[in-house]
Scaffold this active site. Structure first.
Site, PDB file in Angstrom:
ATOM      1  N   LEU B 463       0.838  -1.193   0.000  1.00 42.36           N
ATOM      2  CA  LEU B 463       0.000   0.000   0.000  1.00 42.36           C
ATOM      3  C   LEU B 463       0.876   1.246   0.000  1.00 42.36           C
ATOM      4  O   LEU B 463       1.988   1.239   0.528  1.00 42.36           O
ATOM      5  CB  LEU B 463      -0.915   0.017   1.228  1.00 42.36           C
ATOM      6  CG  LEU B 463      -1.945  -1.104   1.327  1.00 42.36           C
ATOM      7  CD1 LEU B 463      -2.792  -0.928   2.578  1.00 42.36           C
ATOM      8  CD2 LEU B 463      -2.823  -1.152   0.076  1.00 42.36           C
ATOM      9  N   CYS B 464       0.335   2.323  -0.569  1.00 39.46           N
ATOM     10  CA  CYS B 464       1.055   3.593  -0.591  1.00 39.46           C
ATOM     11  C   CYS B 464       0.759   4.310   0.722  1.00 39.46           C
ATOM     12  O   CYS B 464      -0.018   5.254   0.772  1.00 39.46           O
ATOM     13  CB  CYS B 464       0.605   4.408  -1.794  1.00 39.46           C
ATOM     14  SG  CYS B 464       1.512   5.933  -1.959  1.00 39.46           S
ATOM     15  N   LEU B 465       1.337   3.796   1.797  1.00 38.20           N
ATOM     16  CA  LEU B 465       0.963   4.234   3.138  1.00 38.20           C
ATOM     17  C   LEU B 465       2.154   3.961   4.052  1.00 38.20           C
ATOM     18  O   LEU B 465       2.656   2.839   4.087  1.00 38.20           O
ATOM     19  CB  LEU B 465      -0.243   3.385   3.582  1.00 38.20           C
ATOM     20  CG  LEU B 465      -1.004   3.761   4.831  1.00 38.20           C
ATOM     21  CD1 LEU B 465      -1.738   5.074   4.617  1.00 38.20           C
ATOM     22  CD2 LEU B 465      -2.020   2.665   5.160  1.00 38.20           C
ATOM     23  N   GLN B 505      -7.015   0.389  -2.105  1.00 40.64           N
ATOM     24  CA  GLN B 505      -6.220   0.706  -3.295  1.00 40.64           C
ATOM     25  C   GLN B 505      -6.462  -0.291  -4.427  1.00 40.64           C
ATOM     26  O   GLN B 505      -5.630  -0.451  -5.301  1.00 40.64           O
ATOM     27  CB  GLN B 505      -4.719   0.719  -2.959  1.00 40.64           C
ATOM     28  CG  GLN B 505      -4.286   1.992  -2.267  1.00 40.64           C
ATOM     29  CD  GLN B 505      -2.800   2.016  -2.007  1.00 40.64           C
ATOM     30  OE1 GLN B 505      -2.383   2.404  -0.939  1.00 40.64           O
ATOM     31  NE2 GLN B 505      -1.993   1.602  -2.981  1.00 40.64           N
TER      32      GLN B 505
END
Lengths: 443, 541
Positions: B463-465, B505
């Site tokens: 995830l872009c987290l 996402q």
């Protein structure tokens, strides 16, 4: 010796030399500081009294309850001190693991609150430790508490810096010992004694003992738990070593059976840890030192409260040969020789010959539902009675009943072995009786 | 994917190749049921550069089935992830039947009858639910969907218990199917009674869920619970049940406590025995006491590794050794004025007492207000049946989660960042505070000598987290993984497989396969296509 108050008898405990034949150290004299001889029974009497003494009068005026986070000896001492001064005492704990001490505290009039265990479905955001929870409870509006705070209160340490430590020096003719070995619980005694000894001789080596994590030793914290203690400072100790429950019991047995000291497991751990450490020191010596050296460890409390602790870990130390007339002495083959009778036949037999029907279940279950006319003798009591011989005549037939017909068969076999001519066991027990639709009554 | 269910993979040849070469450094994984004989990796003496310090392994406890799958099944598992994508969940349906039998053995040892209800919420798998229907176990459904799933998998109402918050449809279907309703309180009893009358349903069996039990002597505090009726309000609850005698039949009482503490559970069970007596005094005929779940899993092979790890973590928090986690995270511990504060927010990953053994110990506990007789004996003497609802404990060793390594790069301080084709929601171990090492399954079967040195890694999700770390712990692996390798997260079937997986996402949610070992070979099918009467992979000659 005459005192106005029992608290005046706290302190001035004996320092007793351990026979070298027992510990086997060649060059070191080992002494036990017998803190178990304090009037309330432990080392903690000193800290409890020192923390409480100046606050008691005010606490009484404000109607406060004395409160401490303690699993044992501190609570015991504070309960007695509080009672002596007309104050209630409450212990909040998550570590009360010795049932005998729990009962003793209740007898002394203490109230005990046990904190909840860890969540099974973990909530990682819930990170409040028991100490925080405890302080939250004390700070609730309307709470009237005198909190002695043994893990953070400097007067805990002070009791030993001005009492235990100087007493040791005085008893060693004004010299500090070369080693001082102590178990670390609140760290109050080890820190206070170390401080006093180092004033006399900065070279004294202090060995702190912490518990192994796998099991617990009463009154000792493990390597992780000591970090939560405000009084704990690793710099106090030259080395910190671990001791296990087995070490504690081994040491305790030595003190009991060879030294005439009624020490509990905490004292046992201190002895065992001391001998292990000092033996390694001797083994590392190139040559014998010019003069003998001395070491002191603390015997924290007495053994009587820890019989359950020992029974759980070393039942063989309390081993008894089984009694003659006991089901424990029956072999499985003997047990199978019991006469059993099924529900239908039993009902007929009861109607025709009126045997004595004995229900071996607990009184609670018996009171709820039982066979009409049966007599309730709970199995452990029945076992006890049979040790003395048959508790009824041989001419009256006997029907024994238990939940599933297993224990009753063993007792029927035992009665037969003891010479009873007609003892039978209800096959399938009360469960089978119920399942067959036979009547059960509550009266 | 209509043909996928009939695929057969895992042959002798593939298995043998993988066994020798694909498990560098881990040694034979988990020999006995306790994994006690496992020649573990030596935590000391292995040199790892960097600030993370000496490797602190947390080796999984692997019983024979999952151990054999990881040891022999590398080629099969790689092929499955190639075809079905990463992440991928693998379940072992035969294991859950064996686990249920272990609980049944404890019932037998205490001469108790009753039922073991599998708490379905631990895992959405169809294979586990369908395999279990062929045993004598029951099922605990906590939602309308779980109840529908159970009924569609062959369960009949008499073997189903419904628990948790209930909407009217859930309650109606439970009553319609003849399931037992674990009733939260008077309102639920009344609601159920109305449904029974309105729709002419058979008399509904209810178990009364109690909470907040009194203890004798000391006050044993328990966490506040959203569920259940306080034991001291039992009288009012029975008044309600009494008014609806025609519609509901109280078959027993129970509790479900979220705690690892045996003391709290023993106090609750003792309270239930007293409550059963209340019911009898009110002329009901209750049969069962429900002790709920929370029996736990021991995730690790070695107690010593867990002790060393937690001690080192404490030292790291106190600043006495380098951090062992991403950004010095303390898992709930913190330092204030030189003293340790907070509480370790971790599942006790090594437990001496878990699963069926925990139930055994609970039943052996004495009941102080009932003459000190053991709780199991009191249940038996009182002619009560025992109900239990294990979830996590029944899924022990029943599955694992696979993630593909996408990228490996060196970070400062000598550690490596390993990015996986999965995210933290796909293997919920961290979310449940369970720390256990993944097992590396290399892409290529290289000779064991060429496997490299132990490596300290951080496992990153897809995830872009910032917070998407598979674990915040620095993980010590026997060697540095390479892109294309698989990491197998062991023992995820209990709450750590699909409980928290999301479509965030639009990343794929893991597929699930059921595997079955027959002789020397492994067979598989998609989880939803598993039926216990057919061999996974179809009939063979």
């Amino acid at each position: 010796m005459r005192y106005d108050s029992i608290t005046d008898a706290i302190g001035n405990t004996p320092l007793v030399r351990i026979d070298p034949e027992v510990h086997g150290l060649r060059t070191i004299d080992l002494y036990a500081k017998l803190e178990m001889l304090n009037p309330f029974g432990s080392l903690k009497d000193r800290a409890a009294w020192n923390m409480a003494r100046d606050g008691l009068a005010a606490a009484r005026e404000r109607g406060e309850t004395v409160v401490e986070l303690s699993s044992g000896n501190t609570a015991k001492a504070l309960a007695l001190i509080a009672g002596l001064h007309g104050l209630p005492f409450k212990s909040v704990t998550n570590r009360m693991r010795i049932p005998e001490i729990k009962d003793l505290l209740l007898l002394l009039g203490a109230e005990i609150e046990e904190l909840p265990g860890q969540s099974e479905c973990l909530d990682p955001t819930d990170t409040d430790d028991p100490l925080t929870l405890f302080h939250q409870r004390l700070n609730r509006p309307g709470s009237a508490h005198f909190h002695t705070d043994q893990y953070f209160n400097a007067r805990n340490t002070e009791a030993h810096a001005t009492g235990t430590g100087p007493e040791i020096v005085a008893d060693l003719d004004g010299r500090a010992p070369d080693w001082f070995i102590a178990c670390v619980g609140t760290a109050g005694s080890s820190t206070g004694v170390a401080r006093a000894l180092r004033v006399h001789d900065p070279a004294v080596r202090v060995v702190g003992l912490v518990g192994e994590k796998a099991d617990f030793i009463p009154g000792i914290r493990n390597a992780d738990e000591v970090q939560q203690v405000g009084l704990f400072d690793p710099a106090t100790y030259d080395t910190i070593e671990t001791v296990g429950a087995d070490d504690a019991i081994d040491g305790m047995v030595t003190l009991l059976r060879r030294c005439g000291l009624l020490a509990g497991p905490t004292g046992g751990a201190a002895y065992q840890g001391a001998v292990r450490h000092l033996r390694a020191v001797e083994d590392a010596l190139g040559e014998e030192p010019a003069e003998r050296r001395t070491a002191v460890f603390i015997v924290c409390d007495r053994v009587e409260s820890y019989l359950g602790y020992v029974r759980q870990r070393r039942p063989e130390l309390l081993g008894h040969a089984p009694a003659k007339n006991s089901v424990a002495t029956l072999t499985d083959t003997e047990a199978r020789t019991a006469t059993v009778i099924d529900v239908a036949d039993a009902r007929k037999w009861i109607a025709e010959e009126d045997p004595l029907v004995i229900d071996l279940r607990g009184p609670f279950a018996y009171a709820a539902l039982h066979i009409d006319g049966s007599l309730n003798i709970v199995d452990e009591l029945f076992d006890e009675m049979l040790r003395g011989g048959l508790p009824f005549g041989r001419r009256r037939p006997v029907l024994l009943a238990c939940p599933v017909g297993e224990r009753s068969a063993r007792y029927a076999a035992l009665l037969t072995r003891m010479g009873h001519p007609d003892a039978r066991s209800l096959a399938g027990g009360i469960v089978a009786w119920r399942d067959a639709g036979a009547p059960l009554v509550r009266d | 994917m209509s043909t996928a269910g009939t695929n057969t993979a895992g042959t002798n040849t593939a298995g043998t190749n993988a066994a020798g070469a694909d498990m560098p450094g881990t040694g034979p994984v988990g020999a006995g049921p306790e994994g006690a004989d496992t020649p573990g990796r030596d935590p000391a003496g292995t040199d790892v550069a960097g600030a993370a310090g000496e490797p602190l392994h947390l080796e999984p406890r692997l019983e024979q089935r999952p151990a054999a799958l990881l040891e022999e099944g590398g080629t099969l598992l790689h092929a499955l992830v190639d075809a079905l994508g990463s992440p991928l969940n693998v379940v072992l349906p035969d294991q859950i039947a064996e686990n249920a039998e272990r609980f049944r053995a404890v019932f037998r040892r205490h001469r108790l009858t009753g039922r073991i209800f599998y708490a379905h919420k631990a895992n959405r798998s169809s294979a586990l639910v369908r395999r279990l229907v062929t045993t004598d176990a029951g099922l605990d459904a906590a939602s309308l969907g779980e109840l529908q799933h159970a009924l569609a998998s062959g369960w009949t109402g008499d073997r189903i218990m419904t628990t948790g918050p209930k909407d009217p449809e859930f309650l109606w279907l439970a009553a319609r199917a003849g399931a037992v309703v674990n009733a939260d309180g008077p309102a639920e009893v009344e609601q159920a009674a109305r449904l029974v009358r309105a729709y002419g349903l058979p008399r509904l069996r209810v178990v009364l869920r109690l909470s907040g039990f009194d203890t004798s002597g000391t006050t044993v505090l328990s966490r506040r619970s959203r569920f259940g009726t306080p034991a001291r309000s039992l009288k009012d609850l029975l008044d309600t049940v009494d008014r609806h005698r025609d519609a509901v039949e109280p078959t027993g009482v129970g509790y479900h406590l979220d705690t690892t503490s045996l003391d709290e559970k023993a106090a609750a069970l003792e309270g239930c025995l007293h409550a059963m007596e209340e019911l009898r005094a009110r002329d009901f005929s209750p049969r069962a006491v429900d002790v709920g779940g929370g029996f736990g899993i021991s995730y690790l092979a070695h107690a010593g590794q867990w002790d060393r790890y937690t001690t080192a973590l404490t030292q790291a928090v106190m600043g006495r050794r380098p951090p062992m986690t991403w950004d010095g995270h303390g898992y709930g511990l913190r330092m204030e004025n030189g003293t340790l504060k907070g509480a370790l927010g971790l599942y006790p990953a090594h437990r001496h007492l878990a699963g069926a053994g925990y139930l055994d110990e609970l039943l052996s506990r004495p009941a102080p207000t009932l003459g000190g007789r053991p709780l199991g004996t009191l249940l038996l003497e009182g002619l009560h049946e025992l109900y239990a609802e294990p979830g996590r404990a029944l899924t022990d060793q029943c599955g694992l989660t696979l993630g593909r390594v996408l990228d490996v790069r060196a970070a400062d301080r000598g550690e490596h960042l390993v990015r996986l084709a999965m995210n933290a929601g796909d293997a919920g171990l961290e979310d449940h505070g369970v720390l256990v090492d993944p097992v590396v399954l290399p892409r290529d079967a290289t000779p064991t000598t060429a496997t490299g040195r132990p490596a300290a890694v951080h496992l990153m999700g897809n995830l872009c987290l910032e917070s998407d770390l598979i674990t915040r712990r620095t993980v010590h692996l026997p060697r540095l993984p390479r892109p294309g390798d698989l990491l197998a997260f062991p023992n995820t079937a209990g709450y750590c497989m699909d409980f928290g997986a999301t479509h965030a996402q639009r990343q794929p949610v893991a597929r699930k396969v059921a595997v079955h070992r027959e002789g020397e070979s492994w067979h598989w099918c998609l989880d939803e296509q598993y039926w216990p009467i057919t061999r996974p992979g179809g009939p063979r000659t």
